[in-house]
Design an enzyme around this catalytic site. Structure first.
Site, PDB file in Angstrom:
ATOM      1  N   ASN A 125       5.074 -18.480  20.399  1.00  0.00           N
ATOM      2  CA  ASN A 125       5.147 -18.742  18.957  1.00  0.00           C
ATOM      3  C   ASN A 125       4.928 -20.217  18.669  1.00  0.00           C
ATOM      4  OD1 ASN A 125       5.505 -17.736  16.313  1.00  0.00           O
ATOM      5  ND2 ASN A 125       7.594 -18.537  16.240  1.00  0.00           N
ATOM      6  N   ARG A 126       4.390 -20.468  17.460  1.00  0.00           N
ATOM      7  CA  ARG A 126       4.182 -21.856  17.027  1.00  0.00           C
ATOM      8  C   ARG A 126       5.523 -22.596  17.049  1.00  0.00           C
ATOM      9  NH1 ARG A 126       2.056 -22.431  10.986  1.00  0.00           N
ATOM     10  NH2 ARG A 126       4.065 -21.445  10.628  1.00  0.00           N
ATOM     11  N   LYS A 128      15.310  -7.331   4.344  1.00  0.00           N
ATOM     12  CA  LYS A 128      15.660  -6.457   5.475  1.00  0.00           C
ATOM     13  C   LYS A 128      17.025  -6.805   6.096  1.00  0.00           C
ATOM     14  CE  LYS A 128      10.935  -5.200   6.749  1.00  0.00           C
ATOM     15  NZ  LYS A 128       9.944  -5.107   7.812  1.00  0.00           N
ATOM     16  N   VAL A 167       8.763 -22.693  18.777  1.00  0.00           N
ATOM     17  CA  VAL A 167       9.311 -22.127  20.013  1.00  0.00           C
ATOM     18  C   VAL A 167      10.759 -21.667  19.827  1.00  0.00           C
ATOM     19  CG1 VAL A 167       9.926 -22.727  22.395  1.00  0.00           C
ATOM     20  CG2 VAL A 167       7.732 -23.443  21.462  1.00  0.00           C
ATOM     21  N   GLY A 187      -3.317  -2.319  12.772  1.00  0.00           N
ATOM     22  CA  GLY A 187      -1.951  -2.316  12.248  1.00  0.00           C
ATOM     23  C   GLY A 187      -1.636  -1.225  11.239  1.00  0.00           C
ATOM     24  N   TYR A 243      -2.860  -5.618   8.956  1.00  0.00           N
ATOM     25  CA  TYR A 243      -3.778  -4.517   8.606  1.00  0.00           C
ATOM     26  C   TYR A 243      -4.678  -4.850   7.420  1.00  0.00           C
ATOM     27  CZ  TYR A 243      -0.117  -3.504   5.251  1.00  0.00           C
ATOM     28  OH  TYR A 243       0.809  -3.619   4.250  1.00  0.00           O
ATOM     29  N   GLY A 302       4.317 -14.481  18.121  1.00  0.00           N
ATOM     30  CA  GLY A 302       5.137 -14.488  16.919  1.00  0.00           C
ATOM     31  C   GLY A 302       6.602 -14.684  17.268  1.00  0.00           C
ATOM     32  N   THR A 341      11.460  -4.057   2.154  1.00  0.00           N
ATOM     33  CA  THR A 341      10.590  -4.998   2.850  1.00  0.00           C
ATOM     34  C   THR A 341      11.005  -6.430   2.529  1.00  0.00           C
ATOM     35  OG1 THR A 341       8.289  -5.495   3.396  1.00  0.00           O
ATOM     36  CG2 THR A 341       8.716  -4.854   1.112  1.00  0.00           C
ATOM     37  N   LEU A 392       0.827  -1.215   0.000  1.00  0.00           N
ATOM     38  CA  LEU A 392       0.000   0.000   0.000  1.00  0.00           C
ATOM     39  C   LEU A 392       0.857   1.259   0.000  1.00  0.00           C
ATOM     40  CD1 LEU A 392      -2.831  -0.582   2.664  1.00  0.00           C
ATOM     41  CD2 LEU A 392      -3.049  -0.471   0.181  1.00  0.00           C
TER      42      LEU A 392
END
Ligand SMILES: NC(=O)c1ccc[n+]([C@@H]2O[C@H](COP(=O)([O-])OP(=O)(O)OC[C@H]3O[C@@H](n4cnc5c(N)ncnc54)[C@H](OP(=O)(O)O)[C@@H]3O)[C@@H](O)[C@H]2O)c1
Length: 290
Positions: A161-162, A76, A164, A255, A234, A137, A72, A20
């Site tokens: 977090n899923r 990064k 760990v 967000g 978002y 997360g 992005t 966006l």
């Protein structure tokens, strides 16, 4: 209007078509510039850049005289090696989401995600200082927020977090900043155990993001009215988590502010201009058809 004097900021990533940023940032530039032929003006454009093309793209952008590059996923971390100097934020994160091509020829790397999150929370009256924080997360966003919140004086940070191990490596870095931290697997039991002692709950997973809009990482019965719930997803703006949190009487923050303040910061650093957050929010709401 574009002219031979128009200055360019760009955003690079792979993929980038969903971003966006050009749409909302250009709305804010138009509001600032006035859309006249006399104005030199600024513009933001997006480029899809693969990992193998990253170094060439950054050097080329600098050679073309761009003001800077917003960076992005997935670049990064790799962008760090392409900077001449890193701002303190990028040194802390070991990653940067903004490259400023300074007039002296140097490329300076910044990490502005954490700053943008703190700014958008503050705008909604939520302070991180002394807050008991739970972050869902263990990816790049969870890491930026955990390290920033530790720097901002959070009382403690629990990471769920899923996977760990990913959260544990974030927690190891947070511990180095002297903030108490704990890691648990992300499931209903750990959430029911953790949330009664949480002031600020942050969703930094992609759960709930379009097209899986009916999903939430948190069972509704674990939410309560003393919580502030911040979902950095978002799209959609009102995630299932935020809807459940509002029903539970919690304060909610979406967000979009984080995305908007990332754009505000890029314009401050690269162009020395203050873009309107409210113009960007209006344009984003139009783009998201809210
Ligand atoms: N508002 C903003 O400006 C902004 C800025 C940055 C990011 N974001 C959003 O933040 C989210 C995370 O971004 P990121 O850069 O950190 O991505 P990332 O590094 O890929 O991390 C993704 C995270 O989501 C978790 N996850 C994914 N699918 C899951 C599932 N089905 N169940 C449970 N956990 C799941 C992952 O868990 P595992 O570790 O177990 O895989 C990981 O913790 C994305 O939705 C992104 O759009 C928003």
């Amino acid at each position: 209007m574009l002219s031979s004097r128009t200055r360019v900021l760009a955003i690079i990533g792979d993929p980038i078509e969903h971003s966006l940023t050009p749409r909302i940032q250009n709305a804010a530039w138009r509001a600032l510039n006035g859309d006249t032929a006399e104005e030199a003006g600024f513009v933001n454009v997006a480029f899809r850049v693969s990992s193998t093309a990253l170094a060439g793209a950054v050097h080329g952008a600098r050679a073309l005289g761009l003001l800077g590059l917003m960076v992005t996923i997935p670049h990064k971390e790799a962008a760090v090696a392409l900077c001449d100097e890193l701002d303190e934020s990028a040194r802390l994160m070991g990653a940067c989401n903004l490259l400023h091509f300074r007039a002296d020829g140097k490329t300076i790397g910044y990490s502005t995600d954490g700053w943008a999150a703190v700014k958008s929370l503050a705008e909604e009256g939520v302070s991180v200082r002394d807050a008991r924080v739970t972050i869902l997360g263990g990816g790049g966003a969870a890491r930026s927020l955990a390290l920033t919140f530790a720097r901002e004086g959070a009382s403690h940070i629990v990471l769920l977090n899923r996977t760990v191990e990913r959260a544990q490596s974030v927690a190891d870095e947070v511990l180095l900043l002297g903030i108490e931290t704990r890691v648990l697997p992300l499931n209903d039991d750990s959430l029911r155990q953790t949330l009664p002692n949480t002031d600020l709950l942050v969703n930094a997973t992609s759960v709930g993001m379009h097209p899986r809009e009916d999903e939430s990482p948190v069972p509704p019965d674990a939410l309560h009215s003393r919580l502030a719930v911040y979902d950095i997803v978002y799209n959609p703006l009102q995630t299932r988590l935020l809807r459940d949190a509002r029903t539970a009487g919690a304060k909610t923050v979406d967000g979009l502010g984080m995305l908007i303040y990332t754009n505000v910061r890029a314009a401050q650093i690269c162009a020395g201009h203050e873009l309107s957050a409210s113009v960007m929010r209006e344009e984003a709401l139009r783009a998201l058809r809210v």
